[in-house]
Motif scaffolding. Structure first.
Motif, PDB file in Angstrom:
ATOM      1  N   TYR A   1       0.825  -1.213   0.000  1.00  0.00           N
ATOM      2  CA  TYR A   1       0.000   0.000   0.000  1.00  0.00           C
ATOM      3  C   TYR A   1       0.862   1.266   0.000  1.00  0.00           C
ATOM      4  O   TYR A   1       0.376   2.351  -0.326  1.00  0.00           O
ATOM      5  CB  TYR A   1      -0.906   0.038   1.237  1.00  0.00           C
ATOM      6  N   PHE A   2       2.131   1.122   0.384  1.00  0.00           N
ATOM      7  CA  PHE A   2       2.990   2.302   0.564  1.00  0.00           C
ATOM      8  C   PHE A   2       4.145   2.331  -0.429  1.00  0.00           C
ATOM      9  O   PHE A   2       5.113   3.056  -0.221  1.00  0.00           O
ATOM     10  CB  PHE A   2       3.534   2.330   1.993  1.00  0.00           C
TER      11      PHE A   2
ATOM     12  N   GLY B   1       7.690   5.712   0.836  1.00  0.00           N
ATOM     13  CA  GLY B   1       8.471   5.373   2.021  1.00  0.00           C
ATOM     14  C   GLY B   1       8.890   6.583   2.835  1.00  0.00           C
ATOM     15  O   GLY B   1       8.816   6.569   4.065  1.00  0.00           O
ATOM     16  N   HIS B   2       9.322   7.654   2.155  1.00  0.00           N
ATOM     17  CA  HIS B   2       9.773   8.849   2.856  1.00  0.00           C
ATOM     18  C   HIS B   2       8.626   9.461   3.655  1.00  0.00           C
ATOM     19  O   HIS B   2       8.801   9.840   4.829  1.00  0.00           O
ATOM     20  CB  HIS B   2      10.325   9.866   1.861  1.00  0.00           C
TER      21      HIS B   2
ATOM     22  N   ASP C   1       8.317   9.826   7.748  1.00  0.00           N
ATOM     23  CA  ASP C   1       8.088  11.121   8.378  1.00  0.00           C
ATOM     24  C   ASP C   1       6.925  11.041   9.367  1.00  0.00           C
ATOM     25  O   ASP C   1       6.983  11.614  10.469  1.00  0.00           O
ATOM     26  CB  ASP C   1       7.801  12.177   7.312  1.00  0.00           C
ATOM     27  N   MET C   2       5.883  10.315   9.008  1.00  0.00           N
ATOM     28  CA  MET C   2       4.745  10.154   9.907  1.00  0.00           C
ATOM     29  C   MET C   2       5.127   9.324  11.139  1.00  0.00           C
ATOM     30  O   MET C   2       4.640   9.588  12.250  1.00  0.00           O
ATOM     31  CB  MET C   2       3.581   9.485   9.169  1.00  0.00           C
ATOM     32  N   GLN C   3       5.980   8.350  10.957  1.00  0.00           N
ATOM     33  CA  GLN C   3       6.445   7.559  12.106  1.00  0.00           C
ATOM     34  C   GLN C   3       7.229   8.435  13.082  1.00  0.00           C
ATOM     35  O   GLN C   3       7.118   8.274  14.304  1.00  0.00           O
ATOM     36  CB  GLN C   3       7.289   6.384  11.612  1.00  0.00           C
TER      37      GLN C   3
ATOM     38  N   LEU D   1      -1.483   8.966   0.384  1.00  0.00           N
ATOM     39  CA  LEU D   1      -1.453   7.657   1.028  1.00  0.00           C
ATOM     40  C   LEU D   1      -2.134   6.558   0.215  1.00  0.00           C
ATOM     41  O   LEU D   1      -1.717   5.398   0.269  1.00  0.00           O
ATOM     42  CB  LEU D   1      -2.124   7.738   2.411  1.00  0.00           C
ATOM     43  N   TRP D   2      -3.192   6.904  -0.509  1.00  0.00           N
ATOM     44  CA  TRP D   2      -3.954   5.899  -1.252  1.00  0.00           C
ATOM     45  C   TRP D   2      -3.498   5.908  -2.705  1.00  0.00           C
ATOM     46  O   TRP D   2      -3.552   6.931  -3.379  1.00  0.00           O
ATOM     47  CB  TRP D   2      -5.443   6.198  -1.179  1.00  0.00           C
ATOM     48  N   GLN D   3      -3.083   4.759  -3.210  1.00  0.00           N
ATOM     49  CA  GLN D   3      -2.490   4.691  -4.539  1.00  0.00           C
ATOM     50  C   GLN D   3      -3.517   4.599  -5.665  1.00  0.00           C
ATOM     51  O   GLN D   3      -3.340   5.193  -6.724  1.00  0.00           O
ATOM     52  CB  GLN D   3      -1.558   3.476  -4.634  1.00  0.00           C
ATOM     53  N   ASP D   4      -4.563   3.810  -5.464  1.00  0.00           N
ATOM     54  CA  ASP D   4      -5.492   3.508  -6.554  1.00  0.00           C
ATOM     55  C   ASP D   4      -6.522   4.618  -6.733  1.00  0.00           C
ATOM     56  O   ASP D   4      -6.813   5.383  -5.810  1.00  0.00           O
ATOM     57  CB  ASP D   4      -6.193   2.172  -6.302  1.00  0.00           C
ATOM     58  N   ARG D   5      -7.091   4.683  -7.944  1.00  0.00           N
ATOM     59  CA  ARG D   5      -8.095   5.691  -8.275  1.00  0.00           C
ATOM     60  C   ARG D   5      -9.274   5.024  -8.980  1.00  0.00           C
ATOM     61  O   ARG D   5      -9.144   3.993  -9.612  1.00  0.00           O
ATOM     62  CB  ARG D   5      -7.512   6.773  -9.201  1.00  0.00           C
TER      63      ARG D   5
END
Length: 408
Positions: free
Chosen positions: A208-209, A213-214, A218-220, A364-368
Motif C-alpha cells: 500500500y505504501f 516510504g519517505h 516522516d509520519m512515524q 497515502l492511497w495509490q489507486d483511483r
C-alpha cells in the motif's frame, strides 16, 4: 413535471400489458415489458413496505452503495430532504417460478432539480453533503434490464433530463448504463469527469505504501514526537455501550475544527446531528460501522467513521483535535486505517469519498476510480437540445474567457 397516474395508465395501455397485482402501497405502477414493471413511491411512509425487498437488492447489487441502503437513506430523507419533492423508483421482475416472490432488480431514489438556463423541472439521483455516491442499486443478474426499464420510464413520465451526479464512470454500473443508452439511442452530456482515491486489497501491507516510504517514515517520526506527550493508542469501537462516547467525541472534534469556524460542522445543525446519530446507530446495530480512534492519555484526538457493505466500505467521516496538528493526528489515524483495512479479509475495497485533489488521501492511497456527473436526455425535444448545445456553449465560454484574459 411527472405524468399523472391517468397518463401512466393511458401510456401503459398501448403496450397491452397487465400490471401484476401487489399489496405494496405505490403511487403508480407502470408496465415496461412482459414480466417487468415499475412501482413509483412518493411517500416516505410507504417505503416501509419495500424494505425487505430493498435490503435483498442491496445484498445482490452489482455495485454496492451504502448511501442508498435503507438504514442510511431513510434517515437522510427524513432529516435532510424533508422539504424536497422526492420520488422512489422500484423496478420489479416476475419470478420464473410463479410461487416465488417478485424480484426487485433496481432502485432509483430521485428528487426534483432545476438545471441552469433550462425552463422545465428535471429529476436527479438524490445526493447531499453527506451522501458521496449516488449510484442506483442494480441487481447483479439483471443490471442491464433494470437500467433499460428506468430509461424507458423517464420517457413515459415525460422527464426531459435525468441528472446522474457522483456516479462511477467505470465498472459494471457504467457497462449497464452504456448498454441501456445505446439500446434507446440516447447520448448523455458529460458535466464533470474526475477521479477519487480508493483502497484496493493488496497481497502485503507494504504494497500500500510503495513509492511513499519517505512520507511514511516522516509520519512515524511524528508519532514518536506525539508519544513524548503521553501514551498514544489506536483503538476500535467494540460494542454498542461505547457508541455514544464515540459519537459525541466525533461531533465535538469536528465542531472544534475549521468546519466549526465555517459553520459547517454537523453539531451546528440539529437535523444533521440527528441524522448522524441515527445513521451510526443503525450501522452499529447491523455490524456495518467501523469507528477508529487515536487516543492520547485516554483522550480521543482523532476519530474516523467507516461504513461497510458486503465486500466494500466507505471512508465517510474523519475529525481530529487541531491543537495537535503539528503531529498530523489525522494522517497517523489514516495509516492505522490502512493497516486495519488490510486485516479485514472480507473487505476488497474502500472508497475514500474524498475530492479529487485531497492532498492527504492522495499521498497515502495509490489507486483511483473514475467519477462522473452526466445529464441524460430522455428523447424529448428541449432536453435533447439542451444537452446537445451545452458542450458548444461551454467551449464558447472558455474561449471568450481566454480572450479576455489575454486583453487584460
Amino acid at each position: 413535471m411527472l405524468a399523472t397516474t391517468q397518463e401512466y395508465v393511458a401510456k401503459s395501455n398501448k403496450t397491452d400489458l397487465q400490471s401484476p397485482k401487489t399489496t405494496r402501497p405505490f403511487a403508480s405502477q407502470i408496465p415496461i415489458e412482459e414480466n417487468l414493471w415499475i412501482e413509483v413511491v412518493d411517500s416516505l411512509d410507504s417505503l416501509a413496505a419495500y424494505r425487505k425487498d430493498w435490503s435483498a437488492l442491496c445484498a445482490n447489487a452489482v455495485v454496492k452503495n451504502v448511501f442508498y441502503e435503507p438504514w442510511f437513506l431513510l434517515p437522510a430523507i427524513k432529516q435532510l430532504h424533508a422539504d424536497k419533492q422526492c420520488r422512489f423508483i422500484f423496478i420489479y421482475q416476475k419470478n420464473k417460478r410463479i410461487t416465488d416472490p417478485d424480484i426487485l432488480c433496481g432502485f432509483f431514489p430521485l428528487e426534483q432539480t432545476q438545471l441552469r438556463c433550462f425552463p422545465q423541472t428535471c429529476w436527479k439521483l438524490i445526493t447531499d453533503n453527506y451522501l458521496y455516491l449516488s449510484l442506483p442499486l442494480l441487481h447483479s443478474e439483471l443490471a442491464e434490464e433494470a437500467m433499460h426499464a428506468f430509461l424507458k420510464w423517464t420517457q413515459i413520465a415525460r422527464i426531459p433530463i435525468m441528472q446522474f451526479e457522483r456516479t462511477q464512470s467505470e465498472g459494471p454500473f457504467q457497462h449497464a448504463l452504456t448498454s441501456a443508452l445505446n439500446q434507446r439511442n440516447l447520448l448523455p452530456c458529460s458535466v464533470e469527469q474526475s477521479t477519487r482515491a480508493i483502497l484496493r486489497r493488496k497481497p502485503d501491507l507494504n504494497d500500500y505504501f510503495t513509492g511513499r516510504g519517505h512520507y511514511r517514515r516522516d509520519m512515524q517520526r511524528r508519532r514518536r514526537r506525539l508519544s513524548d506527550n503521553g501514551n498514544v493508542e489506536f483503538r476500535i469501537l467494540q460494542n454498542t455501550g461505547q457508541l455514544r462516547y464515540w459519537q459525541n467525541s466525533y461531533l465535538t472534534l469536528e465542531r472544534m475544527s475549521w468546519k466549526g469556524k465555517n459553520g459547517t460542522a454537523i453539531a451546528q445543525d440539529d437535523q444533521a446531528t440527528q441524522f448522524f446519530l441515527d445513521v451510526t446507530s443503525n450501522a452499529m446495530e447491523l455490524g456495518m460501522l467501523q469507528m477508529l480512534g487515536l487516543f492520547l492519555n485516554n483522550e480521543l484526538i482523532a476519530v474516523k467513521c467507516n461504513l461497510c457493505s458486503g465486500e466494500g466500505s466507505y471512508s465517510w467521516k474523519i475529525a481530529f483535535d487541531e491543537q495537535y496538528s503539528k503531529f498530523s493526528p489525522g494522517v497517523l489515524l489514516e495509516l492505522e486505517n490502512i493497516e486495519y483495512f488490510h486485516n479485514q479479509t472480507q473487505l476488497e475495497w474502500m472508497d475514500s469519498c474524498a475530492s479529487e485533489a485531497h492532498p492527504m488521501i492522495n499521498r497515502l492511497w495509490q489507486d483511483r476510480i473514475g467519477m462522473q456527473s452526466i445529464y441524460i436526455p430522455t428523447g424529448r425535444f428541449l432536453g435533447e437540445m439542451y444537452c446537445s448545445t451545452r458542450p458548444v456553449l461551454r467551449s464558447i465560454k472558455r474561449y471568450a474567457k481566454r480572450m479576455l484574459n489575454r486583453q487584460s
